[in-house]
Motif scaffolding. Structure first.
Motif, PDB file in Angstrom:
ATOM      1  N   SER A 295      42.579 -40.735 -20.885  1.00 31.10           N
ATOM      2  CA  SER A 295      43.137 -40.825 -22.605  1.00 31.10           C
ATOM      3  C   SER A 295      42.752 -42.303 -23.280  1.00 31.10           C
ATOM      4  O   SER A 295      42.247 -42.302 -23.948  1.00 31.10           O
TER       5      SER A 295
ATOM      6  N   PHE B 195      38.687 -42.655 -22.517  1.00 28.54           N
ATOM      7  CA  PHE B 195      38.395 -41.956 -24.481  1.00 28.54           C
ATOM      8  C   PHE B 195      37.960 -42.805 -25.601  1.00 28.54           C
ATOM      9  O   PHE B 195      36.642 -42.259 -26.055  1.00 28.54           O
ATOM     10  N   ILE B 196      38.111 -43.073 -26.222  1.00 22.18           N
ATOM     11  CA  ILE B 196      37.775 -43.825 -27.719  1.00 22.18           C
ATOM     12  C   ILE B 196      36.512 -45.403 -27.344  1.00 22.18           C
ATOM     13  O   ILE B 196      35.655 -45.188 -28.005  1.00 22.18           O
TER      14      ILE B 196
ATOM     15  N   TYR C 158      42.269 -35.528 -22.588  1.00 24.95           N
ATOM     16  CA  TYR C 158      42.527 -36.529 -23.917  1.00 24.95           C
ATOM     17  C   TYR C 158      43.387 -35.693 -24.795  1.00 24.95           C
ATOM     18  O   TYR C 158      42.974 -36.186 -26.357  1.00 24.95           O
TER      19      TYR C 158
ATOM     20  N   ASN D 204      43.094 -40.420 -30.247  1.00 22.24           N
ATOM     21  CA  ASN D 204      41.738 -39.651 -30.102  1.00 22.24           C
ATOM     22  C   ASN D 204      41.471 -38.806 -30.958  1.00 22.24           C
ATOM     23  O   ASN D 204      40.260 -38.793 -31.589  1.00 22.24           O
TER      24      ASN D 204
ATOM     25  N   CYS E 244      38.843 -39.524 -33.623  1.00 25.75           N
ATOM     26  CA  CYS E 244      37.334 -38.658 -34.334  1.00 25.75           C
ATOM     27  C   CYS E 244      37.585 -38.286 -35.641  1.00 25.75           C
ATOM     28  O   CYS E 244      35.719 -37.892 -36.102  1.00 25.75           O
TER      29      CYS E 244
END
Length: 287
Positions: A192, A195-196, A222, A227, A231
């Motif tokens: 996690s 992810f960004i 994730y 996150n 998105c």
């Protein structure tokens, strides 16, 4: 094709990769300090040879090139073979060189509509370190690789080494699967957290080609609010299994992901990322 590939002793895949690097465009750069003996293309070709023959150190690469003149000549090394110290200095800057080359490869694939950025997938995989691992029971044992850490996965249990975090395209009709961005961390780094950073790099690449990402696929690792919100700001739908926590409300963004993944259409859509798991295994096996 590269004009310096003159021997039949070199494997076909190595020839192909070396010829592709020969076709790349180089940046104009200012030179300071040491004499500029080796070009970025030459050094990149040498590291391709290292990967193909699974040479485990820069010393072994320097020794291999000095003993195999046909490979050295194919890489563009005529007379002078770089020492392991020179290769070590280049290795520290290799990341930026590779990103510049990879951008050119993606540009060609986009031009001929071979890849699609509409749907991307993010996943991670453990990479076992070579040598002696560390032990919690006996702290006096010094591990061979001091940068490696212990990490856990449901499929492989505990592994001492590293983790590759990869964001790639997915296999669609008439489209192919290619890696977009990746980050290597010690094995104890949670998915996690990466992810960004991966999505930021991926969106920058996609925007550079005047395209956009519609869906981002990932496993339950994730499933974190940060996150989803990231998105959402990028106008991307994060599709991932939603973990259930007692006495905790699910946000509207996560609720959409949960309902979608639980639906018949969503399950079929989510299965697309299975190809990326197979790709990661092949990538690790080759490298």
């Amino acid at each position: 094709m590269a004009i310096n590939i003159v021997t039949e002793n070199i494997p076909h895949l190595t020839k192909l990769l070396i010829s592709i690097v020969s076709g790349f465009h180089l940046r104009t750069r200012k030179l300071f300090g040491r004499p500029y003996i080796y070009s970025e293309k030459t050094i990149t070709k040498a590291f391709i040879v290292m990967v193909y023959f699974r040479l485990r150190s820069l010393r072994s690469l320097a020794r291999f090139l000095s003993e195999h003149h046909d490979f050295a000549y194919a890489c563009g090394l005529k007379g002078i073979v770089p020492s392991y110290r020179t290769l070590s200095r280049w290795f520290k800057t290799l990341d930026s060189i590779l990103w510049y080359f990879i951008y050119q490869v993606i540009a060609v694939l986009v031009k001929y509509h071979i890849v699609s950025f509409n749907i991307i997938s993010t996943d991670s995989s453990l990479l076992e370190a070579k040598g002696k691992p560390s032990q919690k029971i006996n702290s006096n044992i010094i591990p061979t690789d001091k940068d490696a850490k212990w990490g856990f996965s449901e499929s492989r249990n505990w592994v001492f080494g590293y983790k590759i975090h990869l964001t790639s395209t997915v296999l669609l009709k008439n489209k192919t699967l290619i890696p977009l961005v990746w980050i290597i961390t010690p094995a104890n780094c949670h998915d996690s957290k990466l992810f960004i950073p991966l999505m930021e790099k991926a969106t920058n690449i996609v925007l550079a080609f005047k395209r956009r990402i519609y869906f981002s696929l990932g496993d339950k690792g994730y499933d974190h609010n940060e996150n989803y919100y990231f998105c959402s700001k990028k106008n991307i739908r994060l599709v991932t299994p939603v973990r259930r926590f007692k006495k905790k409300e699910i946000s509207k963004i996560k609720l959409w992901a949960k309902c979608f993944v639980d639906s018949f259409e969503g399950k079929a859509f989510y299965q697309i990322r299975a190809d990326n798991d197979v790709y990661l295994v092949k990538l690790k096996t080759f490298f």
